[in-house]
Design an enzyme around this catalytic site. Structure first.
Site, PDB file in Angstrom:
ATOM      1  N   LYS A  71      32.797  -3.491   7.761  1.00  0.00           N
ATOM      2  CA  LYS A  71      32.189  -2.162   7.880  1.00  0.00           C
ATOM      3  C   LYS A  71      33.130  -1.046   7.428  1.00  0.00           C
ATOM      4  CE  LYS A  71      31.032  -1.015  12.178  1.00  0.00           C
ATOM      5  NZ  LYS A  71      32.282  -1.488  12.452  1.00  0.00           N
ATOM      6  N   THR A  73      35.758  -1.348   5.477  1.00  0.00           N
ATOM      7  CA  THR A  73      35.982  -1.552   4.039  1.00  0.00           C
ATOM      8  C   THR A  73      34.822  -0.978   3.235  1.00  0.00           C
ATOM      9  OG1 THR A  73      37.255  -3.554   4.495  1.00  0.00           O
ATOM     10  CG2 THR A  73      36.371  -3.304   2.268  1.00  0.00           C
ATOM     11  N   ARG A  94      37.719   6.189  12.464  1.00  0.00           N
ATOM     12  CA  ARG A  94      38.486   6.060  13.700  1.00  0.00           C
ATOM     13  C   ARG A  94      39.910   5.592  13.406  1.00  0.00           C
ATOM     14  NH1 ARG A  94      35.444   1.781  16.963  1.00  0.00           N
ATOM     15  NH2 ARG A  94      35.246   0.914  14.882  1.00  0.00           N
ATOM     16  N   LYS A 105      42.479  -9.009  15.328  1.00  0.00           N
ATOM     17  CA  LYS A 105      41.973  -8.322  14.148  1.00  0.00           C
ATOM     18  C   LYS A 105      43.026  -8.090  13.071  1.00  0.00           C
ATOM     19  CE  LYS A 105      38.833  -4.520  13.096  1.00  0.00           C
ATOM     20  NZ  LYS A 105      38.103  -3.360  13.651  1.00  0.00           N
ATOM     21  N   ALA A 273      33.587   0.613  20.761  1.00  0.00           N
ATOM     22  CA  ALA A 273      32.139   0.765  20.912  1.00  0.00           C
ATOM     23  C   ALA A 273      31.553  -0.177  21.953  1.00  0.00           C
ATOM     24  CB  ALA A 273      31.442   0.551  19.576  1.00  0.00           C
ATOM     25  N   PHE A 301      31.463  -1.691  15.778  1.00  0.00           N
ATOM     26  CA  PHE A 301      30.707  -2.934  15.986  1.00  0.00           C
ATOM     27  C   PHE A 301      29.305  -2.833  15.376  1.00  0.00           C
ATOM     28  CE2 PHE A 301      33.817  -3.363  19.628  1.00  0.00           C
ATOM     29  CZ  PHE A 301      34.555  -4.340  19.000  1.00  0.00           C
ATOM     30  N   PHE A 381      30.919 -12.018  -1.048  1.00  0.00           N
ATOM     31  CA  PHE A 381      31.959 -13.039  -0.957  1.00  0.00           C
ATOM     32  C   PHE A 381      31.793 -14.009  -2.123  1.00  0.00           C
ATOM     33  CE2 PHE A 381      32.610 -11.365   3.175  1.00  0.00           C
ATOM     34  CZ  PHE A 381      33.806 -11.866   3.672  1.00  0.00           C
ATOM     35  N   TRP A 409      35.730  -4.663  -1.707  1.00  0.00           N
ATOM     36  CA  TRP A 409      37.010  -5.278  -1.330  1.00  0.00           C
ATOM     37  C   TRP A 409      37.752  -5.733  -2.587  1.00  0.00           C
ATOM     38  CZ3 TRP A 409      39.548  -9.951  -1.829  1.00  0.00           C
ATOM     39  CH2 TRP A 409      40.636 -10.162  -0.974  1.00  0.00           C
TER      40      TRP A 409
END
Length: 556
Positions: A71, A73, A94, A105, A273, A301, A381, A409
């Protein structure tokens, strides 16, 4: 392919003074933290309030899975792409918490060629905002215990102090502690506990405050304890709101950084969140709206948590509501929601994509309930197959939602051009007709029930004995009109993290409430959600180090 940190370290950063010129910010408008970071002055924030308000784009996602959604990215790549097609765009994101950074993470500043920089600084201590919040929170805790020790003029019941200490780390050993041991000189013994800093009400307050005056007012309204007659004790009763505001006087100013492509980014505030409201600061988002034609922001999230709280808690404090919402998904994550094990995600499975689409579909339907246009962004991907992509496109067509693949990405701004163009077309074509899921005059129980039924797809709200007692007290205290902030697992629409996809007819159990009267909402703790996470068996910290020349490694 290079790692995220290798890509970040290969970029020649421009001075932040040069980056912010694109949106009309001068050297005199900022306070520098080295060459590449700065805080925005109150004078500039006040000066731009008369500017027109730009378009607001909210980026959210399906329920997260170990397969990843990307998200942040996507938010960064989309903003870069919007700038590339000629739309003056800023990002409002954030700040990462050291807990997840050192836990599962790793780094949380985007990924690949869609990152905010300098990523090492942003992921570590940045400009010290989170540390300031930790200090303010723990200063208040110390002042409460000192008041009890020094005569307890307010008759605080030590058994009913609800203000916890915090630390910006995942540390399960601190969830329940005892303080004041060691005799009369060391205080009054009582049970206490630690939350992670991003769960602190002060973090939520910082992210909802509109300035120093509002910050002080909100801090004064925090409930910290109850007296022996079970009446609430506020910070204003302790008369320390001024001292707390003083600690936070710099932390409340938004931070300016840049993306790999030079897009100006405001990175400020970081409530989770799943246990808080999951959005960056109102000051950052509002200022970006006054500076840019398009502002891209995100909510934590999945849309059942972050987007719901953004739309029901944050939007009333903003000058506008979102003009469109982007829901991020991956085919890998959809297959997990369709029942595929993580070890088999690289194998083509058309049925699993179709089954997992139920999760994405419900999120789309939920955003439409708010009256907002929706675009689906598929984070590409290498394992995605043409057949799987076609199945997804066909399913999106059935519910008339635009869908675009994005490879931000791998390809940065270029990988988000199709998404950017489609999004602009949707904003130009469809009207945003925002409406909240619940009304202020609804009772807390009615608000929770509407969220459970309309957003989660559940059936009823079940209250523990303690929660029922609290609801009666809150009504007496006049807190019944406040919004509700559901603290729930991020992995499922339900409060059971193993129920993937789009479950129905389940109950949500509220074990207790936590009043956040300074922030202006009531937290409802569901299931076994924790406000202090723990570390995994192999934390990300095991991969981190710093070389003799100061180069950081292992931040993913």
């Amino acid at each position: 392919m290079k790692t995220d940190i290798e890509i970040a370290q290969s970029v020649a950063l421009k001075p932040i003074t040069e980056i912010v010129e694109k949106v009309g910010i001068t050297y005199d408008d900022i306070e520098l933290y080295g060459k590449y970071k700065a805080k925005l002055s109150f004078d500039k924030m006040n000066a731009v309030k008369s500017n027109s308000v730009g378009k607001l784009i909210l980026v959210t996602a399906i329920n997260p899975t170990p397969a990843g959604e990307g998200k942040s990215t996507m938010s960064i790549g989309l903003a870069d792409a919007l700038n590339k097609i000629g739309k003056k765009t800023m990002i409002a994101l954030r700040e990462p918490s050291l807990g997840p950074v050192m836990g599962i993470k790793g780094g949380a500043a985007g990924g690949g060629y869609s990152q905010v920089l300098p990523m090492e600084d942003i992921n570590l201590h940045f400009t010290g905002d989170v540390h300031a919040i930790t200090t303010a929170n723990n200063a208040l805790a110390a002042l409460i215990d000192n008041h009890i020790q020094q005569g307890n003029e307010l008759n605080i019941d030590p058994r009913r102090v609800i203000w916890k200490r915090v630390v910006d780390l995942n540390d399960r050993a601190l969830r329940q502690v005892t303080v004041g041991l060691g005799g009369p000189l060391n205080g009054v013994p009582r049970e206490d506990g630690f939350d992670i800093t991003v769960a602190s009400e002060i973090m939520a307050i910082l992210c909802l405050a509109t300035g120093l005056e509002d910050l002080k007012k909100r801090l004064a309204s925090i409930v910290v304890a109850y007296d022996y007659q079970r009446k609430p004790i506020y910070v204003k009763d302790l008369k320390v709101e001024g001292a707390l505001t003083l600690i936070l006087k710099d932390a409340i100013k938004p931070n300016l950084v840049q993306t790999i492509y030079g897009t100006p980014a405001l990175v400020h505030g970081g409530p989770f969140a799943n246990i808080a409201h999951g959005c960056n600061s109102v000051l950052a988002t509002t200022t970006a709206l006054h500076l840019a034609d398009y502002t891209v922001t995100e909510a934590g999230f999945g849309a059942d948590l972050g987007a719901e709280k953004f739309l029901d808690i944050k939007v009333p404090n903003l000058p506008t509501n979102p003009d469109a919402v982007v829901i991020v998904a991956t085919l890998r994550a959809l297959k997990m929601h369709g029942g595929v094990d993580k070890s088999q995600l690289n194998e083509e499975n058309l049925q699993a994509v179709a089954d997992g689409f139920a999760n994405l579909k419900r999120h789309v339907e939920n955003i439409r309930k708010y009256g907002l246009p929706v675009v689906v962004a598929i984070n590409e991907f290498a394992s995605d197959t043409e057949a799987e992509i076609q199945v997804l496109k066909d399913l999106c067509a059935e519910i008339a939602v635009p869908v675009e693949l994005a490879s931000v990405w791998e390809n940065g701004a270029e990988g988000g051009l199709a998404l950017a163009r489609t999004l602009v077309q949707v904003i130009d074509k469809e009207q945003s007709n925002y409406k909240a899921i619940y009304q202020k005059e609804d009772s807390l129980e009615e608000k929770m029930t509407k969220i459970v039924r309309e957003i989660y797809g559940g059936k009823t709200v079940q209250l523990s004995v303690k929660a029922k007692t609290q609801l009666k007290q809150f009504k007496e205290f006049g807190w019944d009109s406040l919004p509700v902030c559901m603290a729930k697992t991020q992995y499922s629409f339900s409060d059971n993290q193993t129920l993937l996809g789009a479950p129905t007819d389940f109950d949500i159990t509220i074990r207790e409430f936590v009043p956040k009267t300074g922030a202006g909402f009531i937290v409802a703790l569901t299931g076994d959600v924790m406000t202090m996470p723990g570390l995994p068996k192999k934390p990300a910290a095991l991969n981190m180090d710093v070389l003799n020349d100061g180069t950081v490694i292992g931040l993913f």
